[in-house]
Scaffold this motif. Structure first.
Motif: not given
Lengths: 330, 330
Positions: A8-13, A78-82, A271-273
């Motif tokens: 899972i990339t750009s997993a952040g918070r 998990l993020i749009d720009p990626e 995936f939505g927040g």
């Protein structure tokens, strides 16, 4: 059957979502990547990796190398720009046996271009907020009373609620258009906002799950409180919008209910927040991802959840020592 | 010795803090109140109560009645606007055997009036951001180059980061002062911000705990990521500021380190939003509250925690059915 290893990339918070994947991948492996060693989601899985920022040259090469080294078999961002970045590189990943869970580049592009989405909806007969990408056409529409104030001015290719302005006058719209390029004007939709989590099977390309929540309170651009609802008209709209869209995997729809008419506001092809609300109500996307990665098709289970369950987000925390932190960085 | 029964009011989203209290009050009871049945902290304790909004006439009467009915012995509010309200009503609560955990009204007032706090610090020789409550004195200071841009314009009596504006020009400051009354201008302090959690024993009035964290990232006006630090100069500043201040109980300091000089920015006379970092590092205020309510004095344990522990907040969620929700409302 090989056990899947999902990165899972750009997993952040998004710690909770990673937890769910770890839970559902007991027969398999979940690894997490982020460019920031202080991304809490990293620490929800035993394997975590610090990677370059997605806008660094060589980011994809870095991921390919990481996937090969760690024997990763699937990738999920998990993020749009990626998403577009990964969508245009699926063949390179496929060549080393990695399935990228992402929609095709053209479908991603449609979702990220608010004007293109408006035109697409108009063509398909799907109600959508009136959208203008040129000042001249907006002025004309105002003169013809096709659209009134307030309106929203936002970047044509924006993500989440970044740089969205509610504007009350034509002069203010003109000023904003002068200041920045690439803006659009969108009519204000007055009614409850629904967030809809959708799963499109990666193998059958059928819609298998739809979860609807009414957004009750927002915080920092995300749904903070919501209520689960069951609505056949929303299920039908989602199926209609998705037919021949090419969109697959986890998706997140924003829909406004204006006096009973449903207006599609946007689709995020990821995936939505607010997905944890769906999971807590038993609408399990990570398990469907696992089955798809094992080569198994999921059967549709639309509307199998309880309505009127209220979800409230709150904070929890993760503590990491400087030593762990240094270890993660290297 | 009677077991204490603590009622936490205006608990809102502070679910983690309520959990800690429940954990530390195993010999005792914790109840929670909020005006919003969708406040997640309500559901962290078995006993929860929906109360009127704090600005409703009769709010205090309602609390008094609730305390009597539920045999509450102590009261703790988690939000600024309720503190003065409770501070001026302590005698009414004492009359029915309820200890209000709050500083005296004059101390609360000092904390909430940013100009008074600046004057107080100046008198005490404590470095503080230069603060102006009149345009004339600010213009003069700019002319004399006593203060430069950017500056912050904020409500004199504001709470958290609400309505705080970073301003680059005198004209903009003048425009803001014209638009709203009750503003102040504050110099910009350029340096790392420290959040400090302090406990002043309710019985001995001694400072018993100080926990220092460097704020690394903010989100929605709260510390999102922080790092524990140990600094004798901060311990000394806190003790100096508190001497004869009258402040008691849990407190939250904001301090800027400008090239090694510590500037006091503000004091919130209540639990800070970042307190969970302190608790996770073993700096236990709820246990001290419990001891105080049992009539026991706490011994000072300043600086007994590990430095360089990184804290990252992330979301979790609570689900409540419509049935539970209705039950809570009545």
């Amino acid at each position: 059957m090989n056990r899947p290893h999902l990165l899972i990339t750009s997993a952040g918070r998004r710690a909770k979502l990673v937890e769910y994947f770890v839970q559902e991948f007991q027969e398999g492996t979940v690894s997490v990547a982020d460019c920031n060693p202080l991304a809490p989601a990293l620490y929800m899985a035993p394997n975590h990796h610090i990677v370059p920022k997605i806008d660094q040259p060589g980011y994809i090469d870095h991921l390919l190398e990481l996937c090969q080294r760690e024997q990763v078999t699937a990738l999920l961002s998990l993020i749009d720009p990626e998403l577009e970045l990964l969508a245009t590189a699926t063949e390179r990943f496929a060549a080393i046996g990695v399935t990228v869970i992402v929609s095709p580049p053209s479908s991603c592009l449609l979702c990220f271009d608010k004007y293109a989405m408006f035109e697409h909806c108009t063509l398909q007969g799907i109600p959508h907020a009136k959208t203008y990408h040129a000042l001249t056409s907006f002025r004309e529409a105002v003169a013809l009373k096709e659209v009134g104030f307030p309106v929203f001015v936002k970047p044509r290719n924006g993500s989440a609620s970044i740089a969205v302005r509610r504007v009350e006058t034509l002069e203010e719209v003109e000023r904003l258009f002068e200041q920045s390029p690439g803006l659009i004007v969108q009519e204000f939709l007055d009614g409850p906002e629904l967030g809809v989590d959708v799963y499109v099977d990666l193998l059958s390309h059928e819609v298998t799950s739809i979860f609807i929540k009414e957004k009750l309170t927002m915080r920092a651009g995300e749904t903070d409180k919501s209520r689960s609802v069951l609505r056949t008209d929303v299920f039908e709209l989602v199926e209609h919008v998705l037919a021949e869209s090419g969109l697959v995997g986890p998706l997140d729809f924003d829909i406004f209910d204006v006096g009973g008419t449903l207006y599609l506001s946007e689709i995020n092809p990821r995936f939505g927040g607010g997905y944890p609300h769906a999971y807590a109500c038993g609408v399990n996307f990570p398990a469907q991802v696992w089955r798809n990665l094992c080569g198994l098709v999921n059967q549709p289970h639309i509307g199998h959840y309880q309505e009127n369950l209220y979800m409230m987000k709150h904070d929890t925390l993760t503590l990491v020592s400087a030593a762990q932190f240094e270890q993660t960085k290297h």
